[in-house]
Design a protein around this motif. Structure first.
Motif, PDB file in Angstrom:
ATOM      1  N   GLU A 275       0.824  -1.207   0.000  1.00 23.48           N
ATOM      2  CA  GLU A 275       0.000   0.000   0.000  1.00 23.48           C
ATOM      3  C   GLU A 275       0.859   1.259   0.000  1.00 23.48           C
ATOM      4  N   GLN A 276       1.895   1.278   0.852  1.00 20.47           N
ATOM      5  CA  GLN A 276       2.743   2.464   0.934  1.00 20.47           C
ATOM      6  C   GLN A 276       3.591   2.605  -0.325  1.00 20.47           C
ATOM      7  N   ALA A 277       4.096   1.486  -0.844  1.00 20.82           N
ATOM      8  CA  ALA A 277       4.894   1.543  -2.073  1.00 20.82           C
ATOM      9  C   ALA A 277       4.056   2.112  -3.218  1.00 20.82           C
TER      10      ALA A 277
ATOM     11  N   ARG B 109      25.755   2.706  -1.078  1.00 18.65           N
ATOM     12  CA  ARG B 109      26.647   3.291  -2.080  1.00 18.65           C
ATOM     13  C   ARG B 109      25.959   3.487  -3.432  1.00 18.65           C
ATOM     14  N   VAL B 110      24.974   2.647  -3.738  1.00 11.80           N
ATOM     15  CA  VAL B 110      24.292   2.777  -5.024  1.00 11.80           C
ATOM     16  C   VAL B 110      22.943   3.481  -4.886  1.00 11.80           C
ATOM     17  N   GLY B 111      22.721   4.136  -3.754  1.00 15.53           N
ATOM     18  CA  GLY B 111      21.509   4.923  -3.573  1.00 15.53           C
ATOM     19  C   GLY B 111      20.298   4.145  -3.129  1.00 15.53           C
ATOM     20  N   SER B 112      20.494   2.904  -2.721  1.00 17.48           N
ATOM     21  CA  SER B 112      19.395   2.076  -2.242  1.00 17.48           C
ATOM     22  C   SER B 112      19.433   2.048  -0.711  1.00 17.48           C
ATOM     23  N   ARG B 113      18.569   1.241  -0.108  1.00 14.35           N
ATOM     24  CA  ARG B 113      18.496   1.201   1.347  1.00 14.35           C
ATOM     25  C   ARG B 113      18.090  -0.177   1.832  1.00 14.35           C
ATOM     26  N   LEU B 114      18.832  -0.694   2.795  1.00 13.77           N
ATOM     27  CA  LEU B 114      18.430  -1.922   3.485  1.00 13.77           C
ATOM     28  C   LEU B 114      17.494  -1.539   4.616  1.00 13.77           C
ATOM     29  N   VAL B 115      16.358  -2.241   4.701  1.00 15.00           N
ATOM     30  CA  VAL B 115      15.376  -1.989   5.755  1.00 15.00           C
ATOM     31  C   VAL B 115      15.135  -3.296   6.504  1.00 15.00           C
ATOM     32  N   LEU B 116      15.285  -3.258   7.813  1.00 15.33           N
ATOM     33  CA  LEU B 116      15.076  -4.436   8.652  1.00 15.33           C
ATOM     34  C   LEU B 116      13.772  -4.263   9.413  1.00 15.33           C
ATOM     35  N   VAL B 117      12.871  -5.203   9.254  1.00 16.07           N
ATOM     36  CA  VAL B 117      11.558  -5.131   9.909  1.00 16.07           C
ATOM     37  C   VAL B 117      11.405  -6.305  10.867  1.00 16.07           C
TER      38      VAL B 117
ATOM     39  N   ARG C  44       4.087  -0.183   6.270  1.00 16.80           N
ATOM     40  CA  ARG C  44       3.992   1.193   5.761  1.00 16.80           C
ATOM     41  C   ARG C  44       5.170   2.034   6.239  1.00 16.80           C
ATOM     42  N   ALA C  45       5.506   1.894   7.530  1.00 18.75           N
ATOM     43  CA  ALA C  45       6.614   2.673   8.080  1.00 18.75           C
ATOM     44  C   ALA C  45       7.938   2.311   7.427  1.00 18.75           C
ATOM     45  N   ALA C  46       8.121   1.031   7.116  1.00 13.71           N
ATOM     46  CA  ALA C  46       9.365   0.589   6.491  1.00 13.71           C
ATOM     47  C   ALA C  46       9.593   1.302   5.165  1.00 13.71           C
TER      48      ALA C  46
ATOM     49  N   ALA D   1      12.299   4.586   4.634  1.00 15.19           N
ATOM     50  CA  ALA D   1      13.397   4.312   3.699  1.00 15.19           C
ATOM     51  C   ALA D   1      13.408   5.300   2.540  1.00 15.19           C
ATOM     52  N   LEU D   2      12.240   5.565   1.969  1.00 18.07           N
ATOM     53  CA  LEU D   2      12.187   6.435   0.798  1.00 18.07           C
ATOM     54  C   LEU D   2      12.386   7.902   1.151  1.00 18.07           C
ATOM     55  N   HIS D   3      12.128   8.258   2.398  1.00 21.85           N
ATOM     56  CA  HIS D   3      12.267   9.661   2.821  1.00 21.85           C
ATOM     57  C   HIS D   3      13.373   9.819   3.855  1.00 21.85           C
ATOM     58  N   ARG D   4      14.390   8.980   3.758  1.00 24.33           N
ATOM     59  CA  ARG D   4      15.441   8.998   4.771  1.00 24.33           C
ATOM     60  C   ARG D   4      16.235  10.308   4.793  1.00 24.33           C
ATOM     61  N   ASP D   5      16.329  10.983   3.645  1.00 28.25           N
ATOM     62  CA  ASP D   5      17.041  12.259   3.629  1.00 28.25           C
ATOM     63  C   ASP D   5      16.261  13.344   4.360  1.00 28.25           C
ATOM     64  N   GLU D   6      14.928  13.231   4.324  1.00 30.49           N
ATOM     65  CA  GLU D   6      14.077  14.194   5.018  1.00 30.49           C
ATOM     66  C   GLU D   6      13.913  13.832   6.494  1.00 30.49           C
ATOM     67  N   LEU D   7      14.105  12.543   6.818  1.00 33.80           N
ATOM     68  CA  LEU D   7      13.899  12.059   8.192  1.00 33.80           C
ATOM     69  C   LEU D   7      15.158  11.359   8.700  1.00 33.80           C
ATOM     70  N   PRO D   8      16.291  12.051   8.716  1.00 34.09           N
ATOM     71  CA  PRO D   8      17.554  11.370   9.061  1.00 34.09           C
ATOM     72  C   PRO D   8      17.603  10.861  10.498  1.00 34.09           C
ATOM     73  N   GLY D   9      16.872  11.505  11.403  1.00 38.11           N
ATOM     74  CA  GLY D   9      16.912  11.081  12.807  1.00 38.11           C
ATOM     75  C   GLY D   9      15.850  10.071  13.174  1.00 38.11           C
ATOM     76  N   SER D  10      15.110   9.573  12.184  1.00 34.35           N
ATOM     77  CA  SER D  10      13.983   8.672  12.467  1.00 34.35           C
ATOM     78  C   SER D  10      14.139   7.338  11.753  1.00 34.35           C
ATOM     79  N   GLN D  11      15.371   6.857  11.673  1.00 31.68           N
ATOM     80  CA  GLN D  11      15.619   5.634  10.928  1.00 31.68           C
ATOM     81  C   GLN D  11      15.619   4.379  11.799  1.00 31.68           C
ATOM     82  N   HIS D  12      15.266   4.542  13.063  1.00 31.28           N
ATOM     83  CA  HIS D  12      15.057   3.385  13.952  1.00 31.28           C
ATOM     84  C   HIS D  12      13.763   3.632  14.723  1.00 31.28           C
ATOM     85  N   LEU D  13      12.729   2.915  14.343  1.00 33.86           N
ATOM     86  CA  LEU D  13      11.400   3.096  14.912  1.00 33.86           C
ATOM     87  C   LEU D  13      10.976   1.831  15.643  1.00 33.86           C
TER      88      LEU D  13
END
Length: 354
Positions: free
Chosen positions: A95-97, A156-164, A319-321, A325-337
């Motif tokens: 849904e979020q994607a 390094r290639v502009g992607s992101r690992l997300v652990l849920v 949804r949060a994952a 991840a997609l807005h990590r530049d806007e939310l740099p301090g919120s990458q561990h929820l």
């Protein structure tokens, strides 16, 4: 005159020519292996693939075609999508994607840690916007080190690992982590049982070395300790997060003759199996034995009696994952929820003797 083969760039450090030198073949042979359009001897192909692994080479075709952009895809990596726990997280991811204009790609691993690594590597090559790995992590240093490596490589290639639903890899690792209060949920449920008078609680579904199981058992033990009690080791059974284990585990408990008044099942699926075994043995739930689960999947309401369990916010995890991840530049301090859990009281529990 033969046409010059243009190198296909890999990661920051290696090219086709580096792979060719390591494998002892020509650059054109490497390009043939990568393209898959010309026949290459199996032994030669094996040498090239081995050299690629050793050099951490990544085929960067998307980078050349898209100027370094990602491919508008979110990968969802899960053990088994048929399990209700994973299916509802998947719904949140999808849904979020979709809301973010991304295509969601599902990858299953069937519980094989090595397949998890292979899938993450493939998604790095495909330059997915985010690679979302769901479910508990195994206590294996080599596995953790490789996941850490992939987190940096994806970054390094502009992607992101997300652990849920699994713990962070460590300080400084560029990964998004979305957890739920796993230990706290088990602590709250065990405390509820103990304060209701259940001092002989069996635990079904311990999976040693799996973070999800270790955290739940930690909450189970901590609740006992807080009340000055110690769980009976004979009542803690190793197994899997499956209905079949719940069934066999409950039968084993009954056959052992060890007394218990409640069963804490590691998941709702384990609880479903335990309820079946108790029903077949003519043990009344909750009159004779109380049963609780964990996850609060829809099955919990369909069981008889309806299952007391720990609620996990599955769809919000998904949804949060994607969102973080997609807005990590806007939310740099919120990458561990860490999302909250809570117990849901239904008909499968009551005070002993009542």
């Amino acid at each position: 005159m033969a046409k010059k083969t243009e190198p296909v760039m890999g990661n920051d450090a290696s090219t086709v020519r580096d792979v060719a030198a390591r494998a002892g073949v020509s650059a054109s042979t490497v390009s043939r292996v990568l393209g898959g359009t010309y026949p290459v001897a199996a032994s030669t192909r094996a040498r090239v693939l081995k050299a690629m692994r050793e050099l951490d080479y990544v085929v960067n075709a998307h980078a050349r075609a898209l100027g370094g952009s990602t491919n508008k895809t979110v990968a969802f990596v899960v053990d088994d999508v048929t399990g209700p726990f994973y299916a509802h997280i998947a719904r949140g991811v999808e849904e979020q994607a979709s809301a973010e204009g991304r295509l969601c790609m599902l990858c299953t691993t069937h519980g094989d840690p090595q397949r998890v690594l292979a899938v993450v590597e493939t998604m790095r090559e495909q330059r997915a916007d985010a690679v979302i790995v769901v479910g508990g992590a195994w206590e294996d240093k080599a596995y953790q080190d490789r996941m850490t490596h992939f987190a940096h490589a994806l970054d390094r290639v502009g992607s992101r690992l997300v652990l849920v639903g699994r713990p962070p890899l460590g300080p400084g690792v560029p990964a998004t982590v979305v957890e739920y209060d796993n230990e706290g949920g088990a602590f709250a449920m065990t405390t509820h049982l103990l304060t209701s008078g259940h001092q002989r609680i069996a635990y079904l579904g311990r999976v040693p070395g799996l973070s999800t199981s270790d955290q739940r058992l930690s909450g189970f033990r901590r609740a006992h300790e807080l009340l000055g009690l110690a769980p009976d080791p004979k009542l803690i059974l190793d197994g899997t997060f499956s209905r079949s284990h719940g069934y066999q585990g409950a039968r084993q408990l009954l056959a052992s003759g060890v007394g218990f008044t409640a069963v804490f099942a590691g998941t709702d699926m384990v609880a479903a199996g335990a309820l079946q075994a108790l029903r077949e043995a003519r043990v009344s739930v909750p009159d004779d034995v109380s049963v609780v689960g964990y996850d609060d999947v829809p099955l919990a309401l369909d069981l008889f009696p309806a299952l007391t369990t720990v609620n996990v916010p599955h769809e919000e995890l998904g949804r949060a994952a994607v969102r973080l991840a997609l807005h990590r530049d806007e939310l740099p301090g919120s990458q561990h929820l860490v999302l909250g859990t809570h117990i849901v009281l239904r008909d499968s529990t009551r005070r002993p003797g009542h």
